[in-house]
Design an enzyme around this catalytic site. Structure first.
Site, PDB file in Angstrom:
ATOM      1  N   CYS A 136     -19.611  -9.121   1.858  1.00  0.00           N
ATOM      2  CA  CYS A 136     -20.276  -8.497   3.011  1.00  0.00           C
ATOM      3  C   CYS A 136     -21.684  -9.061   3.182  1.00  0.00           C
ATOM      4  CB  CYS A 136     -20.313  -6.983   2.808  1.00  0.00           C
ATOM      5  SG  CYS A 136     -21.117  -6.094   4.158  1.00  0.00           S
ATOM      6  N   CYS A 139     -24.428  -6.754   4.436  1.00  0.00           N
ATOM      7  CA  CYS A 139     -24.931  -5.811   3.428  1.00  0.00           C
ATOM      8  C   CYS A 139     -25.829  -6.506   2.404  1.00  0.00           C
ATOM      9  CB  CYS A 139     -23.785  -5.174   2.656  1.00  0.00           C
ATOM     10  SG  CYS A 139     -22.329  -4.820   3.617  1.00  0.00           S
ATOM     11  N   ASP A 140     -25.461  -7.706   1.997  1.00  0.00           N
ATOM     12  CA  ASP A 140     -26.083  -8.290   0.795  1.00  0.00           C
ATOM     13  C   ASP A 140     -26.987  -9.495   1.037  1.00  0.00           C
ATOM     14  OD1 ASP A 140     -24.777  -6.364  -0.682  1.00  0.00           O
ATOM     15  OD2 ASP A 140     -23.037  -7.631  -1.095  1.00  0.00           O
TER      16      ASP A 140
HETATM   17  P1  FAD Z   1     -13.315   2.893   3.958  1.00  0.00           P
HETATM   18  O1  FAD Z   1     -14.699   3.079   3.488  1.00  0.00           O
HETATM   19  O2  FAD Z   1     -12.625   1.608   3.693  1.00  0.00           O
HETATM   20  O3  FAD Z   1     -12.450   4.099   3.354  1.00  0.00           O
HETATM   21  C1  FAD Z   1     -11.065   4.102   3.457  1.00  0.00           C
HETATM   22  C2  FAD Z   1     -10.550   5.344   2.777  1.00  0.00           C
HETATM   23  O4  FAD Z   1      -9.146   5.474   3.034  1.00  0.00           O
HETATM   24  C3  FAD Z   1     -10.693   5.339   1.246  1.00  0.00           C
HETATM   25  O5  FAD Z   1     -11.177   6.583   0.818  1.00  0.00           O
HETATM   26  C4  FAD Z   1      -9.249   5.161   0.737  1.00  0.00           C
HETATM   27  O6  FAD Z   1      -9.018   5.805  -0.515  1.00  0.00           O
HETATM   28  C5  FAD Z   1      -8.489   5.863   1.849  1.00  0.00           C
HETATM   29  N1  FAD Z   1      -7.077   5.483   1.972  1.00  0.00           N
HETATM   30  C6  FAD Z   1      -6.550   4.243   2.155  1.00  0.00           C
HETATM   31  N2  FAD Z   1      -5.187   4.323   2.205  1.00  0.00           N
HETATM   32  C7  FAD Z   1      -4.877   5.656   2.058  1.00  0.00           C
HETATM   33  C8  FAD Z   1      -3.653   6.391   2.007  1.00  0.00           C
HETATM   34  N3  FAD Z   1      -2.455   5.774   2.137  1.00  0.00           N
HETATM   35  N4  FAD Z   1      -3.697   7.726   1.819  1.00  0.00           N
HETATM   36  C9  FAD Z   1      -4.888   8.369   1.706  1.00  0.00           C
HETATM   37  N5  FAD Z   1      -6.074   7.729   1.764  1.00  0.00           N
HETATM   38  C10 FAD Z   1      -6.066   6.391   1.920  1.00  0.00           C
HETATM   39  N6  FAD Z   1     -21.597  -1.120   5.503  1.00  0.00           N
HETATM   40  C11 FAD Z   1     -22.858  -0.765   5.836  1.00  0.00           C
HETATM   41  O7  FAD Z   1     -23.061  -0.199   6.908  1.00  0.00           O
HETATM   42  N7  FAD Z   1     -23.898  -1.008   4.984  1.00  0.00           N
HETATM   43  C12 FAD Z   1     -23.746  -1.589   3.776  1.00  0.00           C
HETATM   44  O8  FAD Z   1     -24.708  -1.803   3.044  1.00  0.00           O
HETATM   45  C13 FAD Z   1     -22.429  -1.942   3.388  1.00  0.00           C
HETATM   46  N8  FAD Z   1     -22.200  -2.503   2.185  1.00  0.00           N
HETATM   47  C14 FAD Z   1     -20.923  -2.837   1.825  1.00  0.00           C
HETATM   48  C15 FAD Z   1     -20.718  -3.417   0.591  1.00  0.00           C
HETATM   49  C16 FAD Z   1     -19.446  -3.758   0.185  1.00  0.00           C
HETATM   50  C17 FAD Z   1     -19.248  -4.379  -1.166  1.00  0.00           C
HETATM   51  C18 FAD Z   1     -18.326  -3.512   1.058  1.00  0.00           C
HETATM   52  C19 FAD Z   1     -16.936  -3.849   0.624  1.00  0.00           C
HETATM   53  C20 FAD Z   1     -18.542  -2.962   2.313  1.00  0.00           C
HETATM   54  C21 FAD Z   1     -19.836  -2.623   2.706  1.00  0.00           C
HETATM   55  N9  FAD Z   1     -20.081  -2.076   3.960  1.00  0.00           N
HETATM   56  C22 FAD Z   1     -21.360  -1.699   4.305  1.00  0.00           C
HETATM   57  C23 FAD Z   1     -19.005  -1.822   4.913  1.00  0.00           C
HETATM   58  C24 FAD Z   1     -18.620  -0.328   4.868  1.00  0.00           C
HETATM   59  O9  FAD Z   1     -18.385   0.041   3.538  1.00  0.00           O
HETATM   60  C25 FAD Z   1     -17.372  -0.075   5.698  1.00  0.00           C
HETATM   61  O10 FAD Z   1     -17.599  -0.518   7.019  1.00  0.00           O
HETATM   62  C26 FAD Z   1     -17.042   1.415   5.721  1.00  0.00           C
HETATM   63  O11 FAD Z   1     -16.888   1.907   4.420  1.00  0.00           O
HETATM   64  C27 FAD Z   1     -15.771   1.681   6.506  1.00  0.00           C
HETATM   65  O12 FAD Z   1     -15.527   3.041   6.446  1.00  0.00           O
HETATM   66  P2  FAD Z   1     -14.074   3.654   6.695  1.00  0.00           P
HETATM   67  O13 FAD Z   1     -14.257   5.125   6.592  1.00  0.00           O
HETATM   68  O14 FAD Z   1     -13.493   3.109   7.939  1.00  0.00           O
HETATM   69  O15 FAD Z   1     -13.150   3.110   5.527  1.00  0.00           O
END
Ligand code: FAD
Ligand code: NAP
Length: 312
Positions: A136, A139-140
């Site tokens: 990312c 982010c980094d």
């Molecule tokens: P996610 O955070 O991906 O959450 C998905 C959820 O779905 C998880 O809890 C998982 O357990 C659940 N899930 C999946 N399949 C199932 C299933 N079958 N049944 C039940 N639950 C399920 N963004 C920023 O804005 N700032 C940052 O500094 C930043 N740093 C990051 C650093 C890293 C290393 C990474 C990988 C990403 C970073 N991001 C950052 C991006 C950010 O994390 C994502 O955009 C954000 O988390 C997306 O949120 P979401 O709720 O859509 O999904």
């Protein structure tokens, strides 16, 4: 094994899921949220978060997600540690099956299962993830000020990441496995005209090189796909940008997905192809992929679902 009945089932516990839960609970929908295998989502695998609004000081990703969980619970969300593995959406109420054996019968569903960055699959990559290997750049990038970094990939994400990194790093080397980029032409032009960027074509990554004490990346070994010769590039940071995979396996052939597997939503809404099922966050967003945009869509999904229930 239990049957749970709810007006709203939220699948996923990232920023999208928890925000949907906060809004739904405050709308008296008494939502159930199933966390999945990564409670708190992608931000639990990072450290410093500096771009989530509202915090003047650097915060930690896992702490932020813990706060979101607590807020969702305080306003009335029931949180269950389970993973949905099957879903019957042929009729309402919908039925979801958890790996625990529990069944969730829901009048509406918010899907917020997120997306995961794809990785190269090298064991050295796994070893140095978080110690110079990142998925990312947004982010980094900040942590690589005035350093030499490498970006792997040739799509929009890789090119955008490389361009973003030019604001921080001193030199960016883009390593791509072919002799042409998949990225949009306008992005390619910007990349190829940027004096801070060089591109190494037709090379794959063989190994990430690094040190143990302290743990850090020092370089990568890359291989020419035409003649097999290898070379070492010295670098402190490697950004792997070879695409993202949305967590939509269980929705295949049930909901409309785009050609990359993201859930298709109606423009400017979180409505999926099935009325009563809404999608928010990285599972439906291949472009922004940020915590704050996921949270915003979680809010939209809860409001869309609430209006849907009112109209029924
Ligand atoms: P996610 O955070 O991906 O959450 C998905 C959820 O779905 C998880 O809890 C998982 O357990 C659940 N899930 C999946 N399949 C199932 C299933 N079958 N049944 C039940 N639950 C399920 N963004 C920023 O804005 N700032 C940052 O500094 C930043 N740093 C990051 C650093 C890293 C290393 C990474 C990988 C990403 C970073 N991001 C950052 C991006 C950010 O994390 C994502 O955009 C954000 O988390 C997306 O949120 P979401 O709720 O859509 O999904
Ligand atoms: P992508 O378009 O699938 O590109 C992935 C890139 O990584 C490709 O160049 C691919 O090489 C390379 N790659 C894949 N696996 C690899 C491996 N194992 N080793 C080395 N290289 C590998 O992914 P993306 O760039 O993340 O984009 C995904 C979608 O989001 C696209 O539709 C894109 O347009 C969209 N997106 C849009 C924007 C925007 O509009 N601004 C920004 C970001 C993303 P090959 O080319 O050889 O296949």
């Amino acid at each position: 094994m239990a049957d749970y009945h709810t007006k709203m089932l939220i699948i996923g516990s990232g920023p999208a899921g928890y925000t949907a839960a906060i809004y739904a609970a405050r709308g008296n929908l008494s939502p159930l949220l199933v966390t999945g295998m990564q409670p708190g989502g992608q931000l639990t695998i990072t450290t410093d978060v500096e771009n989530y609004p509202g915090f003047a000081d650097v915060i930690q990703g896992p702490w932020l997600m813990e706060q979101m969980r607590a807020q969702a619970e305080h306003v009335g969300t029931k949180i269950l540690f389970d993973t949905i593995f099957d879903i019957d959406i042929s009729q309402r109420p919908f039925a979801c099956l958890g790996e625990s054996g529990d069944r969730y019968i829901a009048e509406t569903i918010v899907i917020s299962t997120g997306a995961q960055a794809k990785w190269l699959g090298l064991s050295s990559e796994e070893k140095f993830r978080g110690y110079g290997i990142s998925g990312c750049a947004t982010c980094d990038a900040f942590f690589f000020k005035n350093q030499d970094v490498v970006v792997i990939g040739g799509g929009n994400t890789a090119v955008e990441d490389a361009l973003f990194l030019t604001q921080h790093a001193s030199q960016i080397t883009l390593v791509h496995r072919r002799d042409s980029l998949r990225a949009e032409k306008i992005l390619q032009d910007r990349l190829l005209n940027n004096p801070k960027v060089r591109v190494i074509w037709n090379h794959t990554v063989e190994e990430i090189l690094g040190e143990e004490n302290p743990k850090k990346v020092t370089g990568i070994r890359i291989k020419d796909v035409d003649n097999g010769t290898t070379q070492v590039l010295e670098t402190q940071g490697v950004f792997v940008a070879i695409g993202h995979k949305p967590a939509t396996e269980i929705f295949q052939n049930k909901l409309e997905l785009d050609e990359h597997g993201y859930i298709k939503c109606r423009p400017n809404s979180t409505w999926t192809s099935i009325p009563g099922i809404f999608a928010a966050g990285d599972v439906q967003d291949s472009i922004y992929r940020q915590a704050v945009t996921a949270a915003g869509q979680g809010c939209m999904a809860a409001l869309d679902a609430q209006r849907f229930l009112t109209e029924q």
